[in-house]
Design an enzyme around this catalytic site. Structure first.
Site, PDB file in Angstrom:
ATOM      1  N   ALA A  83       0.708  -1.266  -0.033  1.00 11.89           N
ATOM      2  CA  ALA A  83      -0.112   0.076  -0.065  1.00 11.89           C
ATOM      3  C   ALA A  83       0.889   1.487   0.136  1.00 11.89           C
ATOM      4  CB  ALA A  83      -0.963   0.064   1.354  1.00 11.89           C
ATOM      5  N   TYR A 151      10.493   0.754  17.076  1.00 10.46           N
ATOM      6  CA  TYR A 151      11.461   1.454  18.035  1.00 10.46           C
ATOM      7  C   TYR A 151      12.847   0.257  17.842  1.00 10.46           C
ATOM      8  CZ  TYR A 151       9.073   5.328  20.225  1.00 10.46           C
ATOM      9  OH  TYR A 151       8.377   6.498  20.458  1.00 10.46           O
ATOM     10  N   HIS A 563       1.812  -3.396  19.832  1.00  8.68           N
ATOM     11  CA  HIS A 563       1.947  -5.005  19.662  1.00  8.68           C
ATOM     12  C   HIS A 563       0.950  -5.776  19.667  1.00  8.68           C
ATOM     13  CE1 HIS A 563       6.172  -4.403  22.052  1.00  8.68           C
ATOM     14  NE2 HIS A 563       6.126  -3.688  20.840  1.00  8.68           N
ATOM     15  N   ALA A 597       1.511 -10.829  12.161  1.00  6.51           N
ATOM     16  CA  ALA A 597       1.174 -10.972  13.767  1.00  6.51           C
ATOM     17  C   ALA A 597      -0.302 -11.335  13.791  1.00  6.51           C
ATOM     18  CB  ALA A 597       1.643  -9.520  14.137  1.00  6.51           C
ATOM     19  N   PRO A 608       7.332  -8.080  19.554  1.00  9.27           N
ATOM     20  CA  PRO A 608       6.532  -9.102  18.635  1.00  9.27           C
ATOM     21  C   PRO A 608       7.706  -8.887  17.275  1.00  9.27           C
ATOM     22  CG  PRO A 608       5.452  -7.211  18.346  1.00  9.27           C
ATOM     23  CD  PRO A 608       6.288  -6.978  19.747  1.00  9.27           C
TER      24      PRO A 608
END
Ligand SMILES: Cc1cc2nc3c(=O)[nH]c(=O)nc-3n(C[C@H](O)[C@H](O)[C@H](O)COP(=O)(O)OP(=O)(O)OC[C@H]3O[C@@H](n4cnc5c(N)ncnc54)[C@H](O)[C@@H]3O)c2cc1C
Ligand SMILES: *[C@@H]1O[C@H](CO)[C@@H](O)[C@H](O)[C@H]1NC(C)=O
Ligand SMILES: *[C@@H]1O[C@H](CO)[C@@H](O)[C@H](O)[C@H]1NC(C)=O
Ligand SMILES: *[C@@H]1O[C@H](CO)[C@@H](O)[C@H](O)[C@H]1NC(C)=O
Ligand SMILES: *[C@@H]1O[C@H](CO)[C@@H](O)[C@H](O)[C@H]1NC(C)=O
Ligand SMILES: *[C@@H]1O[C@H](CO)[C@@H](O)[C@H](O)[C@H]1NC(C)=O
Ligand SMILES: *[C@@H]1O[C@H](CO)[C@@H](O)[C@H](O)[C@H]1NC(C)=O
Ligand SMILES: *[C@@H]1O[C@H](CO)[C@@H](O)[C@H](O)[C@H]1NC(C)=O
Ligand SMILES: *[C@@H]1O[C@H](CO)[C@@H](O)[C@H](O)[C@H]1NC(C)=O
Ligand SMILES: *[C@@H]1O[C@H](CO)[C@@H](O)[C@H](O)[C@H]1NC(C)=O
Length: 627
Positions: A83, A151, A563, A597, A608
């Site tokens: 996308a 991060y 997450h 996920a 994750p």
């Protein structure tokens, strides 16, 4: 020649990239006299085409599985439909420089909406557990996906969490012993460079958690570690936490120094795009479709996925065309968009599909349900060691020095992720645990003994007071709740992928989650005030003391750590809420998998990203070897 050359023809864009890679702009003649021009790994927009495999979403999982499929000696044709575009072009150094990770995806807001060219700025429904606040839920919309928005902390779950996974889905495929080598397979570990990192920090790690032949993703310590680390480590040790040799060996109870997805040679972010996608482009025929939105998965009369209807994903040029998959369609659009795409394509709760006039292909009530997440709190401390505060606050001297160190030596605070040290995990101990209700005790007793309930996460780029002085330093000590009972959900607002999904993580909705959060809040204070660097708590500060005050502050101030997972939950076939089987195949149809996920049976404890890379590696193998 860098892969981005293959992808960018505009001189401006190429200039940004060239600065990082050191390549010249445009065509060049090499020392061997051979003219070096751009290859072409772009699919042709607007032209129907057929591939063996189509991967929807060039994010964390998507680039990984697409690369492995394309690199297979069988020579399969593989297309990635994404996308978004390239964050290096759209977001410049904000996303590439590790020390800017706190603004990478959320660089600015218009009102309370993020103004980002590289992220979906989804907003939750009003969250009852959070005093009806609506929270922005960032999801990367770019090649790299979450790995370009996050991060960059890379650490692995506990071995018991994996055995729990195998038990839940009734398949040994997911035991720790059967996944550990797949964690190692993705990554190339680079040990600390003590010409750049203070050698007295003597980072402990377990060499056996890395495969010397692993890659193409780099993990390292950046080229900088914060000053706070040894002091918080001492506090954790004093409180009885066990020191761990890193957080990548399947053990979490205790504390250690985490790795980050930083390529230390350039001190830049390594994403699934800079690693897997580039590697595949250099070594295979992979095709990519940037700025292309998957609108609908197509099925034949036997309910076999035959391809995907796509659309140019920009307002000025939206055109539909069709990409056919002769082997499989793999959905890797992330926690909120994978279930959305299934639903608009006819896979989901029949009542929802009927309400939007979508023809039902498979009635799967679990699509969009069972979302697991990690509610997050951040307490802010004034400290007497140097953190990133002055950089975040825009102090010109601090910034000039950090930029010079970064550009000239790939070192200094901008070369690190501002986190990763003194990361700690535990099950809440007495006396706080003694306050838990029987319901909470009962609920928590079902978790494996090595599944921590809280992650304590120090972060150098924190809030600070408006009247900050030029030498003041602050930092967060965060707490991520790893065993909440609340389950979130999502649904569609229309049959069109252009409309955002309706999302509701339901943080703190179960009362026990607030009990656990209050305990974690107390533990953060214990860690902070048992260290010698904390001068004062800035937020929430000394006025929030009783459990009632803490509860109120948490409901008003807790946030998220992005997450989420399990909205297309893997499970046993006997479970009516199962969406994918233990090889990520969507129940009730053929030729379709969900690999990201959203397909996790639950979100394992910790962070994750490592799990997503492993998951894509495992399923790539299942596809290629017909496991
Ligand atoms: C701000 C932030 C900080 C985080 N920090 C960390 C951290 O430090 N450590 C850690 O381990 N984890 C962290 N995470 C979580 C981690 O990054 C994610 O869990 C993980 O990357 C998700 O991977 P995925 O493959 O499931 O989805 P994504 O990586 O999100 O990939 C989904 C992809 O699909 C694309 N897509 C969506 N819809 C469509 C469509 N219709 N057509 C085509 N393409 C589509 C998206 O653009 C995206 O590229 C963080 C996440 C965020 C957002
Ligand atoms: C570094 O730490 C290890 C233990 O983790 C220890 O054996 C070693 O002596 C230390 N080295 C230095 C230089 O302090
Ligand atoms: C391409 O696909 C579109 C959408 O499915 C279809 O309408 C069109 O006829 C196709 N074009 C060609 C040339 O096959
Ligand atoms: C990032 O770009 C901005 C704007 O050009 C510049 O001010 C800053 O110094 C750059 N930072 C680095 C580390 O290159
Ligand atoms: C909670 O459990 C304890 C010990 O199992 C028991 O003594 C007590 O009666 C229980 N309390 C309630 C309210 O059920
Ligand atoms: C999501 O959960 C909330 C809270 O339980 C509930 O009110 C809502 O109806 C749920 N939505 C869906 C689509 O399941
Ligand atoms: C240090 O931690 C202990 C918990 O082990 C706590 O009781 C104590 O209050 C903490 N010390 C300070 C100064 O906060
Ligand atoms: C920080 O302040 C504490 C007292 O709050 C003091 O004990 C400690 O030595 C100071 N540390 C540094 C590095 O200045
Ligand atoms: C804390 O409470 C006291 C007494 O009510 C008040 O005077 C003070 O302003 C409060 N401090 C903060 C930081 O809110
Ligand atoms: C926390 O919530 C209070 C209201 O209880 C609000 O005034 C304050 O701004 C919030 N603080 C943060 C850091 O969000």
């Amino acid at each position: 020649m860098g892969f981005l050359y293959l992808l960018t023809s505009g001189a401006v864009a190429a200039g940004l990239v060239a600065k990082v890679t050191g390549d010249t702009i445009g065509a060049s003649v090499g020392a061997d006299g051979v003219t070096d021009i751009f290859g072409n790994h772009f699919g042709q927009p607007g032209v129907n085409a057929t591939y063996d495999y189509i991967v929807i979403g060039g994010g964390n999982a998507g680039n990984t599985i697409a690369a492995r499929l394309a690199l297979d000696p069988a020579g399969y044709s593989v297309a990635v439909v994404e996308a978004g575009s390239f964050y290096e072009i759209l977001n410049g150094n904000r996303t590439q420089v590790p020390g800017y990770n706190y603004i990478g995806a959320l660089s600015s807001f218009v009102g309370d909406k993020p103004a980002s060219l590289t992220a979906f700025g989804l907003k939750t429904e009003p969250q009852a557990g959070y005093n009806d606040r609506e929270i922005v839920y960032v999801a990367g919309q770019t090649f790299g996906g979450g790995t370009a928005a996050n991060y960059m902390g890379y650490f692995r779950p506990s071995s018991g969490a994996h055995d729990h996974w195998a038990e839940f889905v009734q398949d040994e495929f997911w035991t720790w012993d059967n996944v550990y080598s797949y964690y190692k397979k993705s990554v190339n570990f680079v040990p600390p460079d003590y010409t750049k990192i203070d050698p007295s920090l003597n980072i402990t790690y377990d060499p056996s958690s890395n495969d010397p032949n692993g890659g193409p993703l780099h993990i390292s310590y950046g080229n900088y570690q914060g000053e706070y680390g040894p002091y918080l480590d001492a506090s954790l040790k004093k409180l009885g936490f066990t020191p761990l040799p890193g957080l990548n060996s399947g053990k979490m109870m205790g504390y250690g120094t985490a790795t980050g997805t930083v390529d230390p040679r350039t001190a830049t972010r390594d994403s699934s795009e800079t690693s897997f996608l580039q590697f595949a482009a250099q070594n295979s025929d992979i095709k990519i479709y940037p700025d292309t939105l998957a609108k609908k998965i197509l099925f034949d009369g036997e309910k076999k996925a035959t391809g995907v209807l796509v659309q140019g994903n920009f307002a000025t040029a939206q055109f539909n065309y069709e990409l056919k998959a002769s082997r499989e369609v793999i959905v890797s659009a992330g926690v909120w968009h994978s279930p959305q795409l299934l639903m608009v394509s006819g896979i989901g709760p029949a009542s929802t599909l009927n309400a939007h006039d979508i023809e039902v292909v498979a009635d799967l009530p679990g699509v969009g349900q069972n979302e697991r997440d990690q509610p997050f709190m951040a307490l802010t401390y004034k400290v007497n060691v140097t953190t990133n505060t002055q950089i975040v606050a825009g102090n010109p001297e601090a910034n000039a020095e950090a930029v010079a160190q970064y550009l000239n030596h790939q070192s200094g605070p901008l070369s690190g992720i501002g986190a990763g040290q003194s990361v700690a995990f535990e099950k809440i101990p007495a006396p706080y645990r003694n306050k838990y209700s029987n319901t909470t005790m009962q609920y928590l007793s079902a978790f494996p003994s090595d599944w921590p309930e809280v992650e304590y996460l120090p972060l150098e780029s924190s809030a600070f007071p408006p009247d900050i002085g030029p030498n003041d330093n602050y930092m967060y000590i965060g707490g991520a709740m790893l065993s909440p009972a609340s389950k979130g959900n999502m649904t569609i607002s229309s049959a069109d992928m252009m409309d955002p999904p309706i999302i509701s993580p339901n943080w703190l909705l179960e009362p026990g989650d607030l009990e656990q959060s209050i305990a974690a809040f107390h533990r953060i204070r214990d860690i902070a005030f048992n260290s010698t660097i904390v001068e004062a708590e800035y937020l929430p500060g000394p006025n929030v003391t009783t459990d009632e005050e803490i509860a109120e502050w948490l409901k008003e101030n807790m946030s998220l750590i992005y997450h989420g997972g399990s909205t297309c939950r893997m499970g046993p076939k006997s479970d009516p809420e199962t969406v994918v089987d233990s090889r990520a195949r969507v129940i009730g149809v053929k030729g379709l998998r969900v690999v990201d996920a959203s397909a996790f049976p639950f979100v394992p404890p910790g962070q994750p990203m490592s799990v997503v890379y492993m998951f894509a590696e495992k399923i790539a193998d299942a596809v290629l070897k017909d496991l």
